[in-house]
Design an enzyme around this catalytic site. Structure first.
Site, PDB file in Angstrom:
ATOM      1  N   LYS A  38       0.809  -1.226   0.000  1.00  0.00           N
ATOM      2  CA  LYS A  38       0.000   0.000   0.000  1.00  0.00           C
ATOM      3  C   LYS A  38       0.842   1.276   0.000  1.00  0.00           C
ATOM      4  CE  LYS A  38      -2.901  -0.801   3.465  1.00  0.00           C
ATOM      5  NZ  LYS A  38      -4.070  -0.676   4.363  1.00  0.00           N
ATOM      6  N   LYS A  53      -2.432   2.331  12.839  1.00  0.00           N
ATOM      7  CA  LYS A  53      -3.800   2.516  13.340  1.00  0.00           C
ATOM      8  C   LYS A  53      -3.960   2.054  14.784  1.00  0.00           C
ATOM      9  CE  LYS A  53      -7.066  -0.394  12.911  1.00  0.00           C
ATOM     10  NZ  LYS A  53      -8.131  -1.377  12.592  1.00  0.00           N
ATOM     11  N   SER A  79     -13.037  -3.256   4.389  1.00  0.00           N
ATOM     12  CA  SER A  79     -14.044  -3.004   3.354  1.00  0.00           C
ATOM     13  C   SER A  79     -14.385  -4.248   2.550  1.00  0.00           C
ATOM     14  CB  SER A  79     -13.565  -1.899   2.409  1.00  0.00           C
ATOM     15  OG  SER A  79     -12.358  -2.290   1.783  1.00  0.00           O
ATOM     16  N   SER A 116     -21.401   3.352   3.457  1.00  0.00           N
ATOM     17  CA  SER A 116     -21.400   2.513   2.262  1.00  0.00           C
ATOM     18  C   SER A 116     -22.802   2.265   1.738  1.00  0.00           C
ATOM     19  CB  SER A 116     -20.757   1.159   2.592  1.00  0.00           C
ATOM     20  OG  SER A 116     -20.907   0.255   1.521  1.00  0.00           O
ATOM     21  N   TYR A 140     -20.309  -6.657   6.782  1.00  0.00           N
ATOM     22  CA  TYR A 140     -19.684  -5.370   6.448  1.00  0.00           C
ATOM     23  C   TYR A 140     -20.756  -4.286   6.346  1.00  0.00           C
ATOM     24  CZ  TYR A 140     -17.956  -1.620   3.490  1.00  0.00           C
ATOM     25  OH  TYR A 140     -17.662  -0.380   2.979  1.00  0.00           O
ATOM     26  N   LYS A 178      -6.136  -3.744  -3.460  1.00  0.00           N
ATOM     27  CA  LYS A 178      -7.374  -4.349  -2.951  1.00  0.00           C
ATOM     28  C   LYS A 178      -7.619  -5.769  -3.449  1.00  0.00           C
ATOM     29  CE  LYS A 178     -11.068  -1.885  -2.499  1.00  0.00           C
ATOM     30  NZ  LYS A 178     -12.220  -0.995  -2.772  1.00  0.00           N
ATOM     31  N   HIS A 187      -9.522  -4.954 -12.950  1.00  0.00           N
ATOM     32  CA  HIS A 187      -9.268  -6.348 -13.330  1.00  0.00           C
ATOM     33  C   HIS A 187      -9.258  -6.539 -14.846  1.00  0.00           C
ATOM     34  CE1 HIS A 187      -9.083  -7.916  -9.313  1.00  0.00           C
ATOM     35  NE2 HIS A 187     -10.235  -7.359  -8.998  1.00  0.00           N
ATOM     36  N   SER A 204     -23.927  -9.739 -17.624  1.00  0.00           N
ATOM     37  CA  SER A 204     -23.368  -8.479 -17.108  1.00  0.00           C
ATOM     38  C   SER A 204     -24.018  -7.232 -17.688  1.00  0.00           C
ATOM     39  CB  SER A 204     -21.854  -8.424 -17.331  1.00  0.00           C
ATOM     40  OG  SER A 204     -21.187  -9.222 -16.379  1.00  0.00           O
ATOM     41  N   ARG A 209     -24.725  -0.937 -11.775  1.00  0.00           N
ATOM     42  CA  ARG A 209     -24.287  -0.316 -10.534  1.00  0.00           C
ATOM     43  C   ARG A 209     -24.086   1.177 -10.767  1.00  0.00           C
ATOM     44  NH1 ARG A 209     -21.374  -4.033  -7.228  1.00  0.00           N
ATOM     45  NH2 ARG A 209     -22.488  -6.011  -7.240  1.00  0.00           N
TER      46      ARG A 209
END
Length: 310
Positions: A38, A53, A79, A116, A140, A178, A187, A204, A209
């Site tokens: 990261k 953290k 997440s 979220s 989550y 991620k 991807h 698809s 979304r």
């Protein structure tokens, strides 16, 4: 100083970038760099300090001061929508957020946090920031929902800014760490660059979304800090676009590739949001009036960033 938790992560590092673009570098990044990859999200950014953290939470709980803190952007969380360890999720997303919220309230520090769209669960319409529309499908989403509910109890009495953003499908630069949770655009780009066929689930064109570009997400965060508005707000584009549209934009950039359609996995059936579309009524009423990038615009910009060294 501005504190950004999750500052080495996807949205957090983009907030740091947006702050840098405004000439702000007095930033404390809080994160967990156990995943050492990261660091690449921060390597081209300017910050004043970094803190783990766990150390940060210990200092917060002890009531220690960090100098003159102008705001805390709380983006740090687990997440993963496929993580089912409920104790871990509640400790990491709910308890940690509560500690930070009360720290800010006691000092009247603006607190801007990541909620979220997972709070809405399997809805296919009416993504509205109100209890009757919320029914998360995974732990989550539940952890985010419960913190929003906690904030709702406090908002009427709060003397300082509290604002939560219900992020929809965010994509864009600095998400490479991620793994499986990175966006479809990421991807597809990787598959094309590896000489593989880009893959989508069958159907698809029917999965839609609200895909929102991370640069727009960072812009909204900074606008709210500058304008001092409180509340819980959807943060998407207000448009639902298909995964096929993401693939089309990716292939158009690369000028090559043929989509390979693969069967939809059984393990995701019943736990997969087939449709999301942010209702932006409250966001617009709060005064944020800038347009959001379309999938074609955002994916094209993202592809240019991903392939900048090609």
């Amino acid at each position: 100083m501005i504190i950004v938790t999750g500052g080495a992560g996807f949205i957090g590092s983009n907030i740091v970038k947006a702050l840098n673009d405004k000439g702000i570098t007095d930033i404390l990044v809080v994160d967990n760099l156990k995943d050492g990859t990261k660091f690449v999200n921060l390597v081209d950014l300017n910050i004043a300090d970094y803190m783990d953290k766990e150390d940060f939470l210990i200092q917060i709980m002890a009531g220690e001061e960090f100098g003159d803190v102008e705001a805390i952007f709380h983006e740090g969380a687990c997440s993963s929508t496929t993580e089912w360890d409920g104790k871990y999720m509640m400790d990491n997303n709910y308890q940690y957020s509560k500690e930070l919220l009360h720290y800010c309230l006691e000092r009247e520090i603006p607190f801007l946090y990541a909620s979220s769209a997972a709070t809405y669960g399997g809805r296919t319409s009416d993504f509205i920031e109100s209890r009757e529309y919320e029914k998360p499908l995974n732990v989550y989403g539940y952890s985010k929902f419960l913190f929003d509910e906690y904030v709702r109890q406090i908002l009427p009495e709060a003397n300082s800014q509290i604002v939560g953003f219900r992020y929809f499908n965010v994509y864009g630069p600095r998400e490479g760490h991620k793994g499986s949770m990175a966006s479809v655009a990421f991807h597809l780009n990787t598959q094309l660059n590896n000489g593989e066929s880009p893959k989508l689930f069958e159907g698809s064109e029917n999965f839609k979304r609200d895909f929102v570009y991370v640069g727009d997400v960072a812009d909204v965060n900074l606008w709210f800090l500058e304008n001092g508005v409180s509340g819980i707000f959807n943060l998407g584009t207000g448009r639902a676009e298909s995964f096929q549209a993401v693939a089309d934009a990716t292939l158009a950039y690369h000028k090559k590739g043929q989509i390979e359609y693969i069967p939809f996995p059984d393990k995701l059936k019943g736990r997969y949001q087939a449709f999301t579309q942010a209702d932006l009524t409250n966001l617009r009423a709060a005064g944020y009036d800038k347009p959001f990038k379309t999938v074609a615009e955002g994916v094209t910009e993202y592809m240019a960033w991903l392939n900048r060294d090609a």
